[in-house]
Design a protein around this motif. Structure first.
Motif, PDB file in Angstrom:
ATOM      1  N   VAL A 281       0.840  -1.209   0.000  1.00 41.32           N
ATOM      2  CA  VAL A 281       0.000   0.000   0.000  1.00 41.32           C
ATOM      3  C   VAL A 281       0.871   1.253   0.000  1.00 41.32           C
ATOM      4  O   VAL A 281       1.725   1.421   0.883  1.00 41.32           O
ATOM      5  N   MET A 282       0.672   2.104  -0.998  1.00 40.71           N
ATOM      6  CA  MET A 282       1.405   3.368  -1.103  1.00 40.71           C
ATOM      7  C   MET A 282       0.450   4.551  -0.910  1.00 40.71           C
ATOM      8  O   MET A 282      -0.769   4.385  -1.018  1.00 40.71           O
ATOM      9  N   TYR A 283       1.019   5.732  -0.646  1.00 38.27           N
ATOM     10  CA  TYR A 283       0.267   6.990  -0.636  1.00 38.27           C
ATOM     11  C   TYR A 283      -0.910   7.024   0.343  1.00 38.27           C
ATOM     12  O   TYR A 283      -2.043   7.333  -0.026  1.00 38.27           O
ATOM     13  N   ALA A 284      -0.660   6.673   1.609  1.00 36.35           N
ATOM     14  CA  ALA A 284      -1.700   6.827   2.642  1.00 36.35           C
ATOM     15  C   ALA A 284      -1.699   8.279   3.123  1.00 36.35           C
ATOM     16  O   ALA A 284      -0.664   8.947   3.098  1.00 36.35           O
ATOM     17  N   TYR A 285      -2.860   8.766   3.525  1.00 39.33           N
ATOM     18  CA  TYR A 285      -2.981  10.164   3.957  1.00 39.33           C
ATOM     19  C   TYR A 285      -3.086  10.197   5.474  1.00 39.33           C
ATOM     20  O   TYR A 285      -3.936   9.496   6.060  1.00 39.33           O
ATOM     21  N   PRO A 286      -2.222  11.010   6.118  1.00 36.75           N
ATOM     22  CA  PRO A 286      -2.278  11.057   7.589  1.00 36.75           C
ATOM     23  C   PRO A 286      -3.669  11.452   8.059  1.00 36.75           C
ATOM     24  O   PRO A 286      -4.329  12.268   7.436  1.00 36.75           O
ATOM     25  N   GLY A 287      -4.110  10.852   9.145  1.00 36.46           N
ATOM     26  CA  GLY A 287      -5.457  11.160   9.642  1.00 36.46           C
ATOM     27  C   GLY A 287      -6.468  10.152   9.127  1.00 36.46           C
ATOM     28  O   GLY A 287      -7.579  10.064   9.639  1.00 36.46           O
ATOM     29  N   TYR A 288      -6.088   9.365   8.091  1.00 36.00           N
ATOM     30  CA  TYR A 288      -7.036   8.397   7.538  1.00 36.00           C
ATOM     31  C   TYR A 288      -6.518   6.966   7.613  1.00 36.00           C
ATOM     32  O   TYR A 288      -7.033   6.080   6.944  1.00 36.00           O
ATOM     33  N   VAL A 289      -5.470   6.784   8.405  1.00 38.20           N
ATOM     34  CA  VAL A 289      -5.019   5.414   8.692  1.00 38.20           C
ATOM     35  C   VAL A 289      -5.799   4.978   9.923  1.00 38.20           C
ATOM     36  O   VAL A 289      -5.452   5.302  11.050  1.00 38.20           O
ATOM     37  N   THR A 290      -6.905   4.284   9.697  1.00 32.05           N
ATOM     38  CA  THR A 290      -7.844   3.966  10.775  1.00 32.05           C
ATOM     39  C   THR A 290      -7.448   2.691  11.508  1.00 32.05           C
ATOM     40  O   THR A 290      -6.660   1.888  10.983  1.00 32.05           O
ATOM     41  N   ASP A 291      -8.049   2.490  12.667  1.00 33.09           N
ATOM     42  CA  ASP A 291      -7.809   1.242  13.416  1.00 33.09           C
ATOM     43  C   ASP A 291      -8.190   0.045  12.555  1.00 33.09           C
ATOM     44  O   ASP A 291      -7.493  -0.971  12.521  1.00 33.09           O
ATOM     45  N   GLU A 292      -9.294   0.180  11.798  1.00 30.58           N
ATOM     46  CA  GLU A 292      -9.735  -0.948  10.971  1.00 30.58           C
ATOM     47  C   GLU A 292      -8.693  -1.269   9.901  1.00 30.58           C
ATOM     48  O   GLU A 292      -8.385  -2.433   9.632  1.00 30.58           O
ATOM     49  N   LEU A 293      -8.096  -0.219   9.324  1.00 28.93           N
ATOM     50  CA  LEU A 293      -7.061  -0.463   8.304  1.00 28.93           C
ATOM     51  C   LEU A 293      -5.851  -1.144   8.942  1.00 28.93           C
ATOM     52  O   LEU A 293      -5.303  -2.110   8.402  1.00 28.93           O
ATOM     53  N   ILE A 294      -5.451  -0.658  10.114  1.00 31.99           N
ATOM     54  CA  ILE A 294      -4.292  -1.243  10.804  1.00 31.99           C
ATOM     55  C   ILE A 294      -4.555  -2.726  11.094  1.00 31.99           C
ATOM     56  O   ILE A 294      -3.722  -3.587  10.805  1.00 31.99           O
TER      57      ILE A 294
END
Ligand code: SF4
Length: 458
Positions: free
Chosen positions: A238-251
Motif C-alpha cells: 500500500v502506497m500513498y496513505a494520507y495522515p489522519g485516515y489510517v484507521t484502526d480498521e485499516l491497521i
C-alpha cells in the motif's frame, strides 16, 4: 513509417505509467503495434507530467524532441497532466503538436486519432474534457495496471479531494473518483493469472478509496476483497496513505492479512504543526505519534516510508529543527525529501517562494544525512536475520565472487527504496529464478541496501 504504429513516451509517476499502459493496450487491441523508433511510428504520444517545475521541463523537452524530427503524415499527441493543466501553453511552446489528450481521457486515444486523421484543417485538436463521468466506470478489457517484471502497480482511484496548499494535482486531476471494486479485483485476478507476485496499490490518496462510493474504510474493505479474489498474489503493498485516515480498521486489516506487506508509505510532509497548518496538511503531531506507535505495536516488523518537504514558505530554522528532531525520534525506515517547488494556481501561491535555494538545499542535506544514519542502523539490525526477497534481476559480481541476484524485501517499494543483493547458495547449482520469492540470510548492511545469501533449505 506505417499509420498503425505508435511510439509512446511515458513520464512522471507510476499512476501516469498505468495510464500510458492503458493507452498502449487500447491501441494494441485495435490493431496498432508499438515501436521504440519514433521514425517508424504513425502516431507519436507523450504522456506528460505537470506536477512540479523540473518534471514540466522534461515533458516539454520530450515533446520538442519529437516535434523537431516529425515526418509528414505523423501525428504528435500530447497527453497527461501538463497537457491537462497548460494545454494552450503546450501548443505555443511546442509547434507541431496535432492533438491534446486530457489526463482523464486516456480511453479516448482512438477517437482523437480518428478525428485528427479526418480533420479538414491543420489546427491542433483539443480533447481535454475534464468531466470525470467516465472515470470510475468499468474500463472493460483494459488492465488499469502497469507490470514491472514480477510486480505490478494497480491504480485504484484518480484525483484527490485534499486541500494541500502546495499541490497542483487536484487542479489537474480534479476530485477523487474511485474505480469500481469489481474492476480492481478483476485486474488483480488477471495479474495473478500472469504470474505477478506483488501488486502495489497506488492513487493520489489510497486511504480515501471508496469515499465517493459511500464506503467507510474503503481501503480496508478492498484489501480483504483482494486477498480473497487473488490468493496467489504473494505481496500486496500500500502506497500513498494520507495522515489522519489510517484507521484502526485499516491497521487491523493489514495486520490480519498475510498477503498485505507490513509496509506503509504515508507522506507526512513536515513535523512542525505551524508549517503543517500553512501547508493545509493534518497538523496533529500527537495523532502521528499515536497512530505510528499503534501500527508498530499491531503490525510486527512494520516498515514505514514517509516524505518531507523542506523550505516551505515561512519555514524558520526552529521549524526545520523540529522536523529534524521529529524524524530522528520516529526513525522512519524510508524517507523521501524534496525542496519546496513553487506552483502557480495552488493555494500556497500567495506565499511566493521566500526560502533561498541554498537554505533549502542545506536543510535537505541535513535531513537526508541524518536519515542515512537511521537507515544504516535499521539495516545493520537485520544482519543474521532471514528475509523473503523477490528476485528481479541478476547483478554483476567481481571476478572470483559468487554470482549475484538482485531483489527487494517487503521493506523495499520499487524504484524508491533499497535493494537486496543475493549471493548464490553454496550448495545450489544456480541462483534463484527471477520472479521467485526466496529466503535470504542477511550478512551485510549498506546505507539503503542489504546483502545476503540465498538460504533455501537444502
Ligand atoms: S493528498 Fe497528495 S495528491 Fe492530494 S492534494 Fe495532498 S499532496 Fe496532492
Amino acid at each position: 513509417m506505417t499509420s498503425h504504429t505508435f511510439h509512446l513516451v511515458s513520464l512522471g509517476c507510476a499512476k501516469n505509467t498505468v495510464d500510458s499502459e492503458s493507452i498502449g493496450q487500447i491501441l494494441t487491441v485495435n490493431g496498432y503495434t508499438h515501436t521504440l523508433d519514433p521514425q517508424q511510428a504513425g502516431v507519436l504520444i507523450v504522456n506528460t507530467c505537470g506536477f512540479i517545475g523540473p518534471a514540466k521541463e522534461e515533458s516539454y523537452q520530450a515533446l520538442a524532441d519529437l516535434a523537431e524530427t516529425k515526418l509528414d503524415g505523423q501525428l504528435l499527441i500530447a497527453a497527461g497532466c501538463l497537457t491537462q493543466r497548460y494545454g494552450q501553453q503546450v501548443l505555443e511552446r511546442v509547434p507541431g503538436i496535432d492533438g491534446l489528450l486530457g489526463t482523464r481521457r486516456w480511453m479516448d486515444i482512438l477517437t482523437l486519432i480518428e478525428k485528427l486523421r479526418g480533420r479538414q484543417h491543420p489546427q491542433p485538436l483539443y480533447h481535454l474534457p475534464s468531466d470525470a463521468h467516465t472515470v470510475g466506470t468499468d474500463e472493460g478489457e483494459i488492465l488499469r495496471a502497469s507490470i514491472e517484471g514480477p510486480s505490478a502497480y494497480i491504480k485504484i482511484s484518480d484525483g484527490c479531494r485534499r486541500p494541500c496548499a502546495f499541490c497542483a494535482i487536484p487542479l489537474i486531476k480534479g476530485t477523487l473518483v474511485s474505480r469500481p471494486i469489481e474492476s480492481v479485483l478483476r485486474d488483480a485476478v488477471r495479474l495473478q493469472q500472469r504470474g505477478v507476485r506483488e501488486v502495489i496499490l497506488i492513487a493520489q490518496d489510497t486511504t480515501d478509496f471508496g469515499n465517493d462510493l459511500g464506503l467507510k474504510n474503503g481501503l480496508a474493505h478492498l484489501l480483504n476483497e483482494l486477498a480473497a479474489a487473488a490468493p496467489a498474489i504473494d505481496w500486496i503493498r500500500v502506497m500513498y496513505a494520507y495522515p489522519g485516515y489510517v484507521t484502526d480498521e485499516l491497521i487491523e486489516t493489514m495486520a490480519g492479512l498475510p498477503q498485505v506487506l507490513p509496509y506503509l508509505d504515508i507522506p507526512l510532509q513536515h513535523g512542525h504543526p505551524q508549517t503543517l497548518r500553512r501547508m493545509r496538511r493534518p497538523a496533529n503531531i500527537d495523532w502521528v505519534h499515536h497512530t505510528i506507535g499503534k501500527m508498530r505495536q499491531t503490525i510486527p516488523n512494520l516498515a514505514i516510508r514517509t516524505t518531507f518537504i523542506v523550505g516551505y514558505p515561512g519555514e524558520t530554522e526552529e521549524e526545520f529543527q523540529t522536523l529534524l528532531d521529529f524524524a530522528a525520534e520516529m526513525r522512519f525506515d524510508r524517507v523521501g525529501a524534496f525542496t519546496f517547488s513553487f506552483e502557480p494556481g495552488t493555494t500556497s501561491e500567495p506565499f511566493g517562494d521566500p526560502v533561498p535555494k541554498e537554505v533549502k538545499l542545506e536543510r535537505l542535506d541535513r535531513l537526508m544525512t541524518q536519515q542515512q544514519h537511521i537507515s544504516l542502523a535499521a539495516n545493520q539490525a537485520l544482519i543474521d536475520q532471514t528475509l523473503d526477497v523477490l528476485i528481479e534481476a541478476y547483478g554483476e559480481s567481481e571476478v572470483g565472487q559468487p554470482p549475484l541476484a538482485v531483489g527487494r524485501s517487503y521493506r523495499d517499494a520499487p524504484e524508491i527504496d533499497g535493494l537486496v543483493f543475493v549471493e548464490q547458495h553454496p550448495r545450489l547449482a544456480s541462483l534463484p529464478a527471477i520472479g521467485e520469492i526466496v529466503p535470504v540470510k542477511i550478512n551485510g548492511a549498506l546505507t539503503y541496501d542489504l546483502t545476503g545469501v540465498h538460504a533455501s533449505g537444502v
